[in-house]
Enzyme design. Structure first.
Site, PDB file in Angstrom:
ATOM      1  N   HIS A 109      28.887  46.405  41.405  1.00  0.00           N
ATOM      2  CA  HIS A 109      28.927  45.109  42.312  1.00  0.00           C
ATOM      3  C   HIS A 109      28.076  44.832  43.069  1.00  0.00           C
ATOM      4  O   HIS A 109      27.789  44.740  44.295  1.00  0.00           O
ATOM      5  CB  HIS A 109      30.437  45.294  43.225  1.00  0.00           C
ATOM      6  CG  HIS A 109      30.831  43.834  43.466  1.00  0.00           C
ATOM      7  ND1 HIS A 109      32.357  43.352  43.745  1.00  0.00           N
ATOM      8  CD2 HIS A 109      30.266  42.604  43.523  1.00  0.00           C
ATOM      9  CE1 HIS A 109      32.390  42.341  43.882  1.00  0.00           C
ATOM     10  NE2 HIS A 109      31.320  41.517  44.057  1.00  0.00           N
ATOM     11  N   GLU A 140      37.819  49.025  42.704  1.00  0.00           N
ATOM     12  CA  GLU A 140      36.465  49.208  43.354  1.00  0.00           C
ATOM     13  C   GLU A 140      36.550  50.098  44.581  1.00  0.00           C
ATOM     14  O   GLU A 140      37.503  50.036  45.368  1.00  0.00           O
ATOM     15  CB  GLU A 140      35.685  48.163  43.647  1.00  0.00           C
ATOM     16  CG  GLU A 140      35.371  47.396  42.497  1.00  0.00           C
ATOM     17  CD  GLU A 140      34.441  45.995  42.589  1.00  0.00           C
ATOM     18  OE1 GLU A 140      34.021  45.721  43.512  1.00  0.00           O
ATOM     19  OE2 GLU A 140      34.324  45.209  41.713  1.00  0.00           O
ATOM     20  N   ARG A 162      35.486  39.207  38.859  1.00  0.00           N
ATOM     21  CA  ARG A 162      36.495  39.997  39.744  1.00  0.00           C
ATOM     22  C   ARG A 162      36.890  41.124  38.643  1.00  0.00           C
ATOM     23  O   ARG A 162      37.484  40.604  37.320  1.00  0.00           O
ATOM     24  CB  ARG A 162      37.387  39.546  40.432  1.00  0.00           C
ATOM     25  CG  ARG A 162      37.003  38.681  41.612  1.00  0.00           C
ATOM     26  CD  ARG A 162      36.609  39.807  42.689  1.00  0.00           C
ATOM     27  NE  ARG A 162      36.377  39.052  44.148  1.00  0.00           N
ATOM     28  CZ  ARG A 162      34.910  38.681  44.415  1.00  0.00           C
ATOM     29  NH1 ARG A 162      34.069  39.125  43.480  1.00  0.00           N
ATOM     30  NH2 ARG A 162      34.846  38.275  45.462  1.00  0.00           N
TER      31      ARG A 162
END
Ligand code: NAP
Ligand code: 8YV
Length: 329
Positions: free
Chosen positions: A288, A270, A241
């Site tokens: 991602h 993000e 993360r």
């Protein structure tokens, strides 16, 4: 989008976040589906609708199912979250209010491990720079320079030796790259050397692959001190993360040569990635995509559906998270 019809003998479910065919078509007519694509949509549901919702599918990690969101639903029984990481779901609030939380472990493990290994090789052997070199026509006048980095002389420290960490380690075994790891407790049935102290491990290796959960317990654990301990040959791969890594410290370390390079699949905010990071040549950036193949994302969607269907059929959910175990259903 906000919407849905209801009928009292049916179970009202909410799809919170972007919807997809398996989520929309996976339920029988015993369920009534409502949807809220964003946090804003969620807060626009009428109290009459919110009161009826008994289950929520949280369909993306960027929609926060925090206390404020969950508190809108007084009759909520289960939150089925898409993804193995559920740091965007307040599982403590859920436990305190007898709400089950489920996630989607295992079905994505090998896919994410593939991406971690691919990102490591792309970073160390400069695939993205080499691709740009060829496309720009430079190869016709000169060969691409030899890469400074190689897997052949590297030692990898995996930060997090759970399901995905172990799948990454298996791949590195195949590449004949030595592996050690850091986690709070030694992992069961794992023969790699365990380092209880992250800095000690960073001093002993030159490559870190980060694959721990996000959240308060791991916030910015990959910081300037870790980068310094890793040293000038250092490579950091983050598939965990964005919150786990101190992004400004990484940018400084990449600029100053404190470490050699980084490969990132996840970011602090993000989908926004700092311009400073995007301008650097010694970092490979992925949007991602760890689990983002059709086959794996479909399996994850199906597990979300199966958890909700099991619960409302009076059975235990398939994959409850540790904070909300289900006993004797
Ligand atoms: P897992 O099986 O639960 O493994 C987590 C590992 O992290 C365990 O070894 C755990 O060991 C360790 N850990 C947890 N907290 C820690 C801490 N504070 N300090 C050090 N180690 C810690 O989970 P998984 O299935 O491998 O998934 C891991 C994470 O990967 C997910 O939570 C998610 O955030 C991320 N992920 C990213 C993508 C992507 O697309 N990039 C895809 C899937 C998953 P101890 O408990 O002993 O510390
Ligand atoms: C998903 C992930 O992309 O499973 C996870 O923890 O990070 C990814 O597989 C993400 O959950 C999408 O919301």
């Amino acid at each position: 989008m906000v919407g849905g019809n209801s009928s009292s003998d049916k179970v009202d479910l909410l799809i919170y976040g972007p919807s997809r065919p398996i989520l929309e078509n996976g339920f029988s007519d015993q369920f009534v589906l409502h949807s809220a694509e964003t946090r804003h949509d969620l807060e626009r549901l009428t109290p009459a609708t919110s009161d009826k919702i008994r289950g929520i599918a949280v369909t993306y990690h960027t929609v926060p199912a925090d206390k404020r969101a969950l508190a809108l639903f007084p009759n909520l029984e289960i939150v089925a979250s898409f993804g193995v990481g559920y740091d965007h779901v307040d599982s403590t609030y859920a436990r305190e209010h007898n709400i089950i939380v489920t996630n989607t472990p295992d079905v994505l493990t090998e896919e994410v491990a593939d991406v971690a290994l691919g990102l490591l090789i792309a970073t160390v052997r400069e695939f993205v720079k080499a691709d740009r070199y060829l496309r720009s026509g430079l190869w016709t006048s000169q060969n691409y320079p030899l890469s400074v980095g190689s897997l052949r002389d590297r030692n990898v420290g995996i930060v997090g030796m759970g399901r995905i960490g172990q799948a990454i380690a298996r791949r590195l075994d195949g590449c004949r790259v030595p592996v050690v790891y850091h986690s709070r407790k030694p992992a069961n049935a794992v023969s790699y050397t365990h380092y209880p102290d992250l800095i000690e491990m960073a001093k002993a290796v030159d490559t870190l692959i980060v694959i721990v959960p996000g959240g308060a317990g791991t916030a910015k654990m990959i910081n300037a001190e870790v980068m310094k301990a890793l040293g000038p040959r250092g490579v950091i791969i983050n598939v965990a993360r964005g919150s786990v890594l101190d992004e400004p410290a990484l940018i400084a370390a990449l600029k100053s040569g404190t470490i050699l390079a980084a490969g990132l699949d996840v970011f602090e905010k993000e989908p926004n990635v700092p311009d400073e990071l995007r301008a650097l040549q010694n970092v490979v950036l992925l949007p991602h995509i760890g689990s983002a193949s059709v086959v794996t994302r479909n399996a994850m969607d199906q597990l979300v559906v199966d958890n909700l269907k099991a619960w409302f059929a009076g059975k235990p959910p398939l994959t409850p998270v540790v904070e909300t175990p289900v006993k004797g259903r």
